[in-house]
Structure formats: structure tokens, C-alpha cells
Motif scaffolding. Structure first.
Motif, PDB file in Angstrom:
ATOM      1  N   TYR A 261       0.813  -1.212   0.000  1.00  0.00           N
ATOM      2  CA  TYR A 261       0.000   0.000   0.000  1.00  0.00           C
ATOM      3  C   TYR A 261       0.855   1.274   0.000  1.00  0.00           C
ATOM      4  CZ  TYR A 261      -3.033  -3.692   1.773  1.00  0.00           C
ATOM      5  OH  TYR A 261      -3.695  -4.872   1.931  1.00  0.00           O
ATOM      6  N   ALA A 262       2.140   1.116  -0.313  1.00  0.00           N
ATOM      7  CA  ALA A 262       3.047   2.263  -0.228  1.00  0.00           C
ATOM      8  C   ALA A 262       2.653   3.386  -1.178  1.00  0.00           C
ATOM      9  CB  ALA A 262       4.488   1.810  -0.515  1.00  0.00           C
ATOM     10  N   GLN A 263       2.077   3.018  -2.328  1.00  0.00           N
ATOM     11  CA  GLN A 263       1.720   4.032  -3.316  1.00  0.00           C
ATOM     12  C   GLN A 263       0.396   4.726  -3.002  1.00  0.00           C
ATOM     13  OE1 GLN A 263       4.046   4.699  -5.651  1.00  0.00           O
ATOM     14  NE2 GLN A 263       5.223   3.129  -4.604  1.00  0.00           N
ATOM     15  N   THR A 264      -0.246   4.334  -1.894  1.00  0.00           N
ATOM     16  CA  THR A 264      -1.525   4.949  -1.546  1.00  0.00           C
ATOM     17  C   THR A 264      -1.391   6.002  -0.451  1.00  0.00           C
ATOM     18  OG1 THR A 264      -2.089   3.307   0.155  1.00  0.00           O
ATOM     19  CG2 THR A 264      -2.690   2.797  -2.134  1.00  0.00           C
ATOM     20  N   ILE A 265      -0.169   6.278  -0.010  1.00  0.00           N
ATOM     21  CA  ILE A 265       0.002   7.228   1.098  1.00  0.00           C
ATOM     22  C   ILE A 265      -0.396   8.646   0.695  1.00  0.00           C
ATOM     23  CG2 ILE A 265       1.869   5.878   2.116  1.00  0.00           C
ATOM     24  CD1 ILE A 265       3.803   8.000   1.001  1.00  0.00           C
ATOM     25  N   TYR A 266      -0.441   8.912  -0.620  1.00  0.00           N
ATOM     26  CA  TYR A 266      -0.716  10.279  -1.060  1.00  0.00           C
ATOM     27  C   TYR A 266      -2.179  10.664  -0.860  1.00  0.00           C
ATOM     28  CZ  TYR A 266       3.532   8.765  -3.285  1.00  0.00           C
ATOM     29  OH  TYR A 266       4.768   8.229  -3.497  1.00  0.00           O
ATOM     30  N   LEU A 267      -3.075   9.680  -0.936  1.00  0.00           N
ATOM     31  CA  LEU A 267      -4.501   9.988  -0.781  1.00  0.00           C
ATOM     32  C   LEU A 267      -4.812  10.582   0.592  1.00  0.00           C
ATOM     33  CD1 LEU A 267      -7.401   9.997  -1.773  1.00  0.00           C
ATOM     34  CD2 LEU A 267      -7.582   7.594  -1.085  1.00  0.00           C
ATOM     35  N   PRO A 268      -4.411   9.931   1.710  1.00  0.00           N
ATOM     36  CA  PRO A 268      -4.710  10.552   3.004  1.00  0.00           C
ATOM     37  C   PRO A 268      -4.015  11.890   3.201  1.00  0.00           C
ATOM     38  CG  PRO A 268      -3.316   8.614   3.288  1.00  0.00           C
ATOM     39  CD  PRO A 268      -3.809   8.599   1.882  1.00  0.00           C
ATOM     40  N   VAL A 269      -2.818  12.041   2.637  1.00  0.00           N
ATOM     41  CA  VAL A 269      -2.121  13.321   2.741  1.00  0.00           C
ATOM     42  C   VAL A 269      -2.914  14.412   2.036  1.00  0.00           C
ATOM     43  CG1 VAL A 269      -0.043  14.601   2.088  1.00  0.00           C
ATOM     44  CG2 VAL A 269       0.158  12.278   2.987  1.00  0.00           C
ATOM     45  N   ILE A 270      -3.384  14.114   0.823  1.00  0.00           N
ATOM     46  CA  ILE A 270      -4.171  15.099   0.060  1.00  0.00           C
ATOM     47  C   ILE A 270      -5.455  15.449   0.800  1.00  0.00           C
ATOM     48  CG2 ILE A 270      -5.515  15.409  -2.058  1.00  0.00           C
ATOM     49  CD1 ILE A 270      -3.345  13.770  -3.503  1.00  0.00           C
ATOM     50  N   VAL A 271      -6.147  14.429   1.328  1.00  0.00           N
ATOM     51  CA  VAL A 271      -7.408  14.671   2.046  1.00  0.00           C
ATOM     52  C   VAL A 271      -7.168  15.534   3.281  1.00  0.00           C
ATOM     53  CG1 VAL A 271      -9.252  13.577   3.361  1.00  0.00           C
ATOM     54  CG2 VAL A 271      -8.520  12.592   1.183  1.00  0.00           C
ATOM     55  N   LEU A 272      -6.117  15.228   4.035  1.00  0.00           N
ATOM     56  CA  LEU A 272      -5.814  15.995   5.243  1.00  0.00           C
ATOM     57  C   LEU A 272      -5.496  17.454   4.912  1.00  0.00           C
ATOM     58  CD1 LEU A 272      -3.673  13.436   7.287  1.00  0.00           C
ATOM     59  CD2 LEU A 272      -5.946  14.314   7.878  1.00  0.00           C
ATOM     60  N   ILE A 273      -4.708  17.667   3.861  1.00  0.00           N
ATOM     61  CA  ILE A 273      -4.349  19.034   3.487  1.00  0.00           C
ATOM     62  C   ILE A 273      -5.579  19.806   3.045  1.00  0.00           C
ATOM     63  CG2 ILE A 273      -3.025  20.442   1.869  1.00  0.00           C
ATOM     64  CD1 ILE A 273      -0.917  18.238   1.860  1.00  0.00           C
ATOM     65  N   LEU A 274      -6.428  19.172   2.231  1.00  0.00           N
ATOM     66  CA  LEU A 274      -7.635  19.850   1.766  1.00  0.00           C
ATOM     67  C   LEU A 274      -8.570  20.180   2.933  1.00  0.00           C
ATOM     68  CD1 LEU A 274      -8.442  17.846  -1.497  1.00  0.00           C
ATOM     69  CD2 LEU A 274      -7.485  20.144  -1.316  1.00  0.00           C
ATOM     70  N   CYS A 275      -8.688  19.254   3.880  1.00  0.00           N
ATOM     71  CA  CYS A 275      -9.525  19.526   5.046  1.00  0.00           C
ATOM     72  C   CYS A 275      -8.944  20.658   5.887  1.00  0.00           C
ATOM     73  CB  CYS A 275      -9.672  18.260   5.901  1.00  0.00           C
ATOM     74  SG  CYS A 275     -10.673  16.963   5.149  1.00  0.00           S
ATOM     75  N   TRP A 276      -7.632  20.675   6.025  1.00  0.00           N
ATOM     76  CA  TRP A 276      -6.983  21.726   6.811  1.00  0.00           C
ATOM     77  C   TRP A 276      -7.144  23.092   6.148  1.00  0.00           C
ATOM     78  CZ3 TRP A 276      -5.235  22.605  11.491  1.00  0.00           C
ATOM     79  CH2 TRP A 276      -4.374  23.684  11.705  1.00  0.00           C
ATOM     80  N   THR A 277      -6.982  23.140   4.830  1.00  0.00           N
ATOM     81  CA  THR A 277      -7.086  24.433   4.150  1.00  0.00           C
ATOM     82  C   THR A 277      -8.513  24.961   4.137  1.00  0.00           C
ATOM     83  OG1 THR A 277      -7.314  23.290   2.016  1.00  0.00           O
ATOM     84  CG2 THR A 277      -5.105  23.999   2.644  1.00  0.00           C
ATOM     85  N   LYS A 278      -9.496  24.061   4.252  1.00  0.00           N
ATOM     86  CA  LYS A 278     -10.897  24.483   4.245  1.00  0.00           C
ATOM     87  C   LYS A 278     -11.481  24.622   5.657  1.00  0.00           C
ATOM     88  CE  LYS A 278     -11.487  24.727  -0.186  1.00  0.00           C
ATOM     89  NZ  LYS A 278     -11.754  26.030  -0.820  1.00  0.00           N
ATOM     90  N   ARG A 279     -10.630  24.451   6.674  1.00  0.00           N
ATOM     91  CA  ARG A 279     -11.132  24.458   8.043  1.00  0.00           C
ATOM     92  C   ARG A 279     -11.776  25.787   8.405  1.00  0.00           C
ATOM     93  NH1 ARG A 279      -6.126  26.117   8.013  1.00  0.00           N
ATOM     94  NH2 ARG A 279      -5.287  27.514   9.617  1.00  0.00           N
ATOM     95  N   LYS A 280     -11.182  26.916   7.940  1.00  0.00           N
ATOM     96  CA  LYS A 280     -11.699  28.235   8.309  1.00  0.00           C
ATOM     97  C   LYS A 280     -13.121  28.438   7.770  1.00  0.00           C
ATOM     98  CE  LYS A 280     -10.447  33.133   8.412  1.00  0.00           C
ATOM     99  NZ  LYS A 280     -11.770  33.610   7.996  1.00  0.00           N
ATOM    100  N   ASP A 281     -13.326  28.022   6.506  1.00  0.00           N
ATOM    101  CA  ASP A 281     -14.670  28.143   5.929  1.00  0.00           C
ATOM    102  C   ASP A 281     -15.677  27.318   6.714  1.00  0.00           C
ATOM    103  OD1 ASP A 281     -13.570  29.772   4.005  1.00  0.00           O
ATOM    104  OD2 ASP A 281     -13.386  28.177   2.506  1.00  0.00           O
ATOM    105  N   LYS A 282     -15.248  26.121   7.102  1.00  0.00           N
ATOM    106  CA  LYS A 282     -16.138  25.229   7.857  1.00  0.00           C
ATOM    107  C   LYS A 282     -16.475  25.817   9.212  1.00  0.00           C
ATOM    108  CE  LYS A 282     -18.256  21.265   8.568  1.00  0.00           C
ATOM    109  NZ  LYS A 282     -19.464  20.883   7.809  1.00  0.00           N
ATOM    110  N   TRP A 283     -15.449  26.293   9.915  1.00  0.00           N
ATOM    111  CA  TRP A 283     -15.683  26.861  11.233  1.00  0.00           C
ATOM    112  C   TRP A 283     -16.517  28.130  11.156  1.00  0.00           C
ATOM    113  CZ3 TRP A 283      -9.898  26.260  13.025  1.00  0.00           C
ATOM    114  CH2 TRP A 283      -9.659  24.904  13.242  1.00  0.00           C
TER     115      TRP A 283
END
Length: 288
Positions: A261-283
């Protein structure tokens, strides 16, 4: 542990170089270039063909980097000619079309079977803490770091870089005051093509990456992930992101349970970054 870090830095430095190309075009060209690895592959596979014909490896590598630059320049001409006034979504969609076209051409010309890559960095390396550090690691690290520094200085301090920033911020105004937008677009696409061809060649020269043409094209995913870590604007953060991704991948490969599953590590990284960058709008929405 240190051995894992060392092995991860080799591929991470190449990811960083590809991410720097994506960041350059996103920041200065207003496009998320999904075709970046496809452009680099055309140049790097020319190197493999030339090496099969007994052309010296560094001569072949120079020609391959030039081919990557020419393909990039051709892409820049298309963007400047037909998509100059389009928004980022349309330009990025055009980049996807370019990716599909280049992959079709590449697989037609070179086939889709794995090809061994010639060694680029012969000679003794160094030993750090009992771990052998190859010349390949030293050179790929040096290339990625120098690229980040050079691109940052070029964009922020050179006369051409200032013009590029003006064009990226206000394209219509920049044209009205005489900034040659079409030539600058071709220039940055050509630069990115040269860099990506070199980065893909470094990746293929590593022992873990004698993959086929289509599999190598999917390396646009870690490149985009590295650029996303840098918010498509910071060259230094993109560099750090690429290096960290390489280390994470090497760590995953070092464990038998996580290696598939080594090539799948990018998906959670992308999801986490997108969630973090959109946190202000959500809050802000919840407070409202």
C-alpha cells in the motif's frame, strides 16, 4: 531508520523536482499541469533509446532534457495561443488533454514494457553512520535544493520573474503595458519540461522504478501532492513536501505489511491538506 530516510530521500528529491515544476506553472501560468510527468517521460525515454544506440549517457541525458524542454515549449505555445484568456479550470482541463495526448504518443513510440535505465551517477559515494550514501542521492538532493533556490530567486528577483508575477496577477493589464505574455508562457513551460525530464530520468535510474510508461506517468500524483503541500506557491515548502513523501514511501516499503500500500500514502495526505485548508470556511459556517 537512517537507512530508510536515505533511501526515501532519493525518490523524494525527484518528487520535489516534479512538484517544483507544478508549482512554477501554477504560480506563474495559472494552470495545474497534470501533463508534467507525461512531458518529462518523452524526454527521459529518448535518453533510454539513445543509450541503447551506445550514445554516451551524459550526451543522451542532455538531449533528453532538451527534448523535454521542446515538448514543454510546444505545450506553452498551445496554452498561449488558445487558452491565454481562459480561467484556471479550463487551462487545467487543457493540461489533462495534453497529458492524454502525450501518453498516447509515448506508448505508441516507446511501447509499454519496462525498460532498464543506465546508471547516471557512477563512482564511490560516502558513508554516514554506517549507511552508504550513493552519488545518486547526493546529486538528486543537490538538484532539487538548487532548483528550489534558483526558482525562488528567479521569480522574486529577476526582471523576467517580476514580469511573470505581473502577468500571473493581472494578465490583461500586463499585456497593455507591453509585457510579452505569450513568450513568457512558452518560457516557463519549457523550463518545466527540462526539469521534469531530468527528474523522471533520476526516478527511472533508481532501482525501484524500472516500471512501464503508464505506471511512471502516475507519478504526477506525488508531484501534485508535493505542490499541494506548498499550496502551489511556495517552492521551499514544496521541496520539503516532496522529500517527506519520499521518506514516508520508503518507510511504508520497509514493512512487509504496508509495502503493498506504499503508493496509496498520497490519498490521506491530500485529504488531510484539503480539510486543513478548508477548516476556516467550515468553522465560519458553523459559527454563523
Amino acid at each position: 531508520m537512517f537507512e530508510t530516510v536515505v533511501s526515501g530521500l532519493v525518490i523524494g528529491a525527484a518528487y520535489a523536482s516534479l512538484g517544483l515544476c507544478v508549482t512554477l506553472l501554477a504560480r506563474m501560468g495559472g494552470v495545474v499541469n497534470f501533463a508534467q510527468t507525461a512531458i518529462g517521460l518523452l524526454g527521459s525515454y529518448v535518453v533510454l533509446v539513445l543509450c541503447d544506440l551506445q550514445v554516451p549517457v551524459w550526451v543522451a541525458a542532455s538531449i533528453g532534457v532538451l527534448v523535454g524542454g521542446l515538448v514543454g515549449a510546444f505545450s506553452g505555445v498551445i496554452m498561449a495561443r488558445w487558452f491565454k484568456d481562459a480561467d484556471v479550470g479550463v487551462r487545467s482541463s487543457a493540461a489533462i488533454a495534453l497529458m492524454i495526448g502525450y501518453l498516447s504518443i509515448g506508448t505508441r513510440i516507446f511501447g509499454d514494457r519496462p525498460r532498464p535505465s543506465p546508471p547516471l551517477f557512477d563512482g564511490p559515494g560516502i558513508s554516514l553512520g554506517g549507511v552508504y550514501v550513493s552519488n545518486g542521492l547526493l546529486v538528486s538532493l543537490a538538484v532539487s535544493i538548487l532548483l528550489a533556490v534558483a526558482l525562488n530567486r528567479y521569480i522574486n528577483r529577476s526582471h523576467t520573474g517580476i514580469k511573470l508575477q505581473a502577468f500571473a496577477a493581472k494578465p490583461v493589464t500586463a499585456e497593455l503595458i507591453g509585457i510579452p505574455s505569450s513568450r513568457l508562457t512558452v518560457l516557463i513551460w519549457s523550463m518545466a519540461g527540462c526539469i521534469s525530464a531530468l527528474a523522471m530520468l533520476i526516478i527511472m535510474a533508481s532501482s525501484a522504478r524500472n516500471a512501464n510508461y503508464i505506471s511512471l506517468s502516475l507519478l504526477i500524483i506525488p508531484a501534485l501532492c508535493a505542490a499541494l503541500i506548498g499550496a502551489f506557491s511556495s517552492f521551499y515548502t514544496t521541496l520539503l513536501g516532496g522529500l517527506l513523501l519520499g521518506i514516508f514511501e520508503a518507510a511504508a516499503l520497509s514493512w512487509s505489511s504496508t509495502a503493498p500500500y506504499a503508493q496509496t500514502i498520497y490519498l490521506p495526505v491530500i485529504v488531510l491538506i484539503l480539510c486543513w485548508t478548508k477548516r476556516k470556511d467550515k468553522w465560519d459556517g458553523q459559527r454563523a
